[in-house]
Design a protein around this motif. Structure first.
Motif, PDB file in Angstrom:
ATOM      1  N   CYS A 137       0.839  -1.211   0.000  1.00  0.00           N
ATOM      2  CA  CYS A 137       0.000   0.000   0.000  1.00  0.00           C
ATOM      3  C   CYS A 137       0.866   1.251   0.000  1.00  0.00           C
ATOM      4  O   CYS A 137       2.097   1.186   0.072  1.00  0.00           O
ATOM      5  N   LEU A 138       0.191   2.393  -0.101  1.00  0.00           N
ATOM      6  CA  LEU A 138       0.857   3.696  -0.025  1.00  0.00           C
ATOM      7  C   LEU A 138       0.352   4.405   1.235  1.00  0.00           C
ATOM      8  O   LEU A 138      -0.842   4.601   1.405  1.00  0.00           O
ATOM      9  N   VAL A 139       1.276   4.749   2.119  1.00  0.00           N
ATOM     10  CA  VAL A 139       0.920   5.416   3.378  1.00  0.00           C
ATOM     11  C   VAL A 139       1.413   6.860   3.335  1.00  0.00           C
ATOM     12  O   VAL A 139       2.541   7.128   2.912  1.00  0.00           O
ATOM     13  N   CYS A 140       0.551   7.755   3.775  1.00  0.00           N
ATOM     14  CA  CYS A 140       0.923   9.165   3.931  1.00  0.00           C
ATOM     15  C   CYS A 140       0.956   9.447   5.422  1.00  0.00           C
ATOM     16  O   CYS A 140      -0.023   9.162   6.115  1.00  0.00           O
ATOM     17  N   ILE A 251      -3.459   5.419   2.524  1.00  0.00           N
ATOM     18  CA  ILE A 251      -3.753   5.325   3.958  1.00  0.00           C
ATOM     19  C   ILE A 251      -3.054   6.482   4.644  1.00  0.00           C
ATOM     20  O   ILE A 251      -1.826   6.622   4.542  1.00  0.00           O
ATOM     21  N   VAL A 252      -3.841   7.343   5.283  1.00  0.00           N
ATOM     22  CA  VAL A 252      -3.275   8.511   5.949  1.00  0.00           C
ATOM     23  C   VAL A 252      -3.173   8.196   7.435  1.00  0.00           C
ATOM     24  O   VAL A 252      -4.182   7.989   8.106  1.00  0.00           O
ATOM     25  N   MET A 253      -1.957   8.154   7.948  1.00  0.00           N
ATOM     26  CA  MET A 253      -1.719   7.720   9.325  1.00  0.00           C
ATOM     27  C   MET A 253      -1.069   8.838  10.119  1.00  0.00           C
ATOM     28  O   MET A 253      -0.130   9.468   9.642  1.00  0.00           O
ATOM     29  N   GLY A 254      -1.560   9.088  11.319  1.00  0.00           N
ATOM     30  CA  GLY A 254      -0.936  10.114  12.149  1.00  0.00           C
ATOM     31  C   GLY A 254      -1.925  10.710  13.121  1.00  0.00           C
ATOM     32  O   GLY A 254      -2.873  10.048  13.547  1.00  0.00           O
ATOM     33  N   ARG A 255      -1.713  11.968  13.456  1.00  0.00           N
ATOM     34  CA  ARG A 255      -2.595  12.662  14.390  1.00  0.00           C
ATOM     35  C   ARG A 255      -3.875  13.053  13.655  1.00  0.00           C
ATOM     36  O   ARG A 255      -3.814  13.584  12.538  1.00  0.00           O
ATOM     37  N   TYR A 262      -5.435  16.030   5.263  1.00  0.00           N
ATOM     38  CA  TYR A 262      -4.893  15.316   4.105  1.00  0.00           C
ATOM     39  C   TYR A 262      -5.982  14.509   3.397  1.00  0.00           C
ATOM     40  O   TYR A 262      -5.987  14.415   2.168  1.00  0.00           O
ATOM     41  N   SER A 263      -6.906  13.936   4.171  1.00  0.00           N
ATOM     42  CA  SER A 263      -7.999  13.189   3.533  1.00  0.00           C
ATOM     43  C   SER A 263      -8.858  14.120   2.683  1.00  0.00           C
ATOM     44  O   SER A 263      -9.238  13.774   1.563  1.00  0.00           O
ATOM     45  N   SER A 264      -9.158  15.312   3.217  1.00  0.00           N
ATOM     46  CA  SER A 264      -9.930  16.289   2.439  1.00  0.00           C
ATOM     47  C   SER A 264      -9.180  16.665   1.164  1.00  0.00           C
ATOM     48  O   SER A 264      -9.773  16.804   0.088  1.00  0.00           O
ATOM     49  N   ILE A 271      -8.610  11.077  -5.088  1.00  0.00           N
ATOM     50  CA  ILE A 271      -7.967   9.846  -4.592  1.00  0.00           C
ATOM     51  C   ILE A 271      -8.684   9.377  -3.326  1.00  0.00           C
ATOM     52  O   ILE A 271      -8.906  10.156  -2.404  1.00  0.00           O
ATOM     53  N   GLU A 272      -9.032   8.117  -3.300  1.00  0.00           N
ATOM     54  CA  GLU A 272      -9.655   7.541  -2.098  1.00  0.00           C
ATOM     55  C   GLU A 272      -8.631   7.423  -0.991  1.00  0.00           C
ATOM     56  O   GLU A 272      -7.474   7.099  -1.239  1.00  0.00           O
ATOM     57  N   SER A 273      -9.074   7.637   0.237  1.00  0.00           N
ATOM     58  CA  SER A 273      -8.143   7.482   1.352  1.00  0.00           C
ATOM     59  C   SER A 273      -8.859   6.918   2.567  1.00  0.00           C
ATOM     60  O   SER A 273     -10.083   6.958   2.650  1.00  0.00           O
ATOM     61  N   GLU A 274      -8.078   6.374   3.486  1.00  0.00           N
ATOM     62  CA  GLU A 274      -8.648   6.004   4.783  1.00  0.00           C
ATOM     63  C   GLU A 274      -7.677   6.489   5.848  1.00  0.00           C
ATOM     64  O   GLU A 274      -6.462   6.541   5.620  1.00  0.00           O
TER      65      GLU A 274
END
Lengths: 294, 294
Positions: A137-140, A251-255, A262-264, A271-274
């Protein structure tokens, strides 16, 4: 001193803050605290005392330290593990200080394009090990230095750092834009417009000045300044990051306050994100690494 | 007080510095000085005294003031003249304070993309009026805020600001890169490599961090840091600026230490350029505007 097998304290020790978690056998974190004692506020020779202070608060447990504490400005340098890097690679490269302290190494990218991370690798390993993210996957990972991480076969395959948080903070503190950046960033219209412009690749060093000019010419509401500038920088960030794995779901991971921005922005990019809470992933990563110590 | 027709003092009055020239009838500048009394160091109500001080040094001449002194943070605001703007347009929009002081307006770009300039317009008008540049060309004016200016039919047709100088200065003062930016920038190999990378458009917010990572991994000589970062920013700047008039020959106008860096960078981009000293152009522009007062 208790044994690693019974539990330990995991510390995410950054430049300006540290967050410590007591993780007892089989459980999640049972106690924790955060304070402003980042590595910059701890002098040479004062780390032992800083460690003792954490144990005073959380108990006499072994400690796993991650983040900038292992950098050349920290306590003891833990050399980078090169990509591709797994949880096992990190555990093998732990730097031990006596029996009861271990420092997690950072991860580096070498060939062609140099890059480094320290701290995010524990969250990534945790998210992979606990099955919270797929093995490919790709993580941000937003923050002072956002990381775009390509995960492949359950390892950190490669990554790219974007200085978005630091640039925003510099612009806010002292720049021609400072006056316009005092308000809170909200993911509304001005933010989304900024993202769209940043995504265009027309040049952030010019687009930032447009905000100032638009304000002087009465075309931009100063109340929107921070949201617009944040949008521009995050739009550019996403443009750069998506090049790591074009078209991927992210996948956006963090605070949570950062992952939601970042999801917005990813939504504007189509781009879809979770989103994934970085704290849970950190604890899972610390457990995964410590299991390999015993 | 002498008459405009016999001579005048022209002041290029910026945010942090001011430079004053005595320009007598028919001649070039016969006396001048520069000091640190930019508008930020002159309080409200103190401009009359600041003006008197200039006349004490250069004589009782009428004065033409250009630059940030005409901004909303300056003495008296001189509203922007919209593009396309000629020397005549600037002369018509001068803001007069009594008979013996005139403030030059800035120039704005409105439709679609907002932009503003203050100070550079005098140099541009001077270079055009004195035939130092063609009536149709692309001018690059490096500084805190670099301006790419499209000149057409002898007027300022449009322009684009790039915050290169300010960003470099911010990064140098306080950022993760500060340690690496102490040395002098030289247009050698590291600079040229930086330019090539900046020109690629892969994302300056990420490429800047590569310099830090490259240093940590022993791949980049810290002595080259400033040149490499300057190259990156100027490469991005040129990428953005050339979009104003693709394939054009570029006239680089301004202070020689900056024009030489931009000329070197344009060479990396495969673009021909010629350098022009901004000071002579400023004096020619001030003369051109004052001739229209009389």
């Amino acid at each position: 001193m208790k044994r690693w097998a019974d539990g330990f304290i995991a510390v995410d020790w950054g430049t300006t803050n540290r967050r410590a978690y007591l993780i007892e056998k089989g459980g999640q974190s049972s106690a924790e605290f955060e304070d402003g004692k980042g590595i910059l506020s701890v002098g040479r020779g004062e780390f032992e005392a800083a460690i003792a202070e954490i144990r005073e608060r959380l108990g006499e447990w072994p400690m796993l330290l991650a983040g900038m504490v292992g950098s050349n400005r920290g306590w003891v340098e833990a050399p980078y593990v090169p990509c591709p890097a797994s949880g096992e690679d990190l555990a093998r490269a732990l730097v031990r200080i006596g029996d009861d302290v271990a420092i997690v190494p950072g991860v580096s990218l070498g060939d062609g394009r140099p890059d480094v991370m320290r701290g995010e690798e524990v969250q990534l390993v945790g998210a992979i090990a606990s099955g919270q993210i797929p093995r490919d996957c790709l993580v941000c990972h937003p923050g002072t230095h956002n990381k775009w991480v390509r995960v492949r076969n359950g390892r950190i395959e490669s990554f790219r750092t974007v200085m978005t948080g630091e640039l925003f903070s510099m612009l806010k503190k002292r720049s021609i834009l400072s006056d316009l950046l005092a308000r809170r960033v909200t993911p509304r219209e001005a933010f989304r417009e900024g993202v769209a412009r940043g995504l265009s690749g027309a040049g952030i060093t010019s687009q930032l000045f447009e905000v100032r000019a638009g304000f002087l010419l009465g075309q931009i509401d100063p109340a929107d300044g921070a949201s617009r500038v944040s949008g521009l920088l995050i739009g550019e960030d996403i443009r750069v990051g998506l090049a790591e794995k074009p078209g991927a779901r992210v996948i956006v991971m963090g605070r949570p306050e950062l992952t939601s921005l970042y999801s917005s922005a990813l939504e504007v990019a189509g781009i879809e994100s979770e989103s994934l809470d970085g704290e849970g992933a950190f604890i899972a990563g610390a457990r995964n690494i410590v299991e390999q110590i015993q």
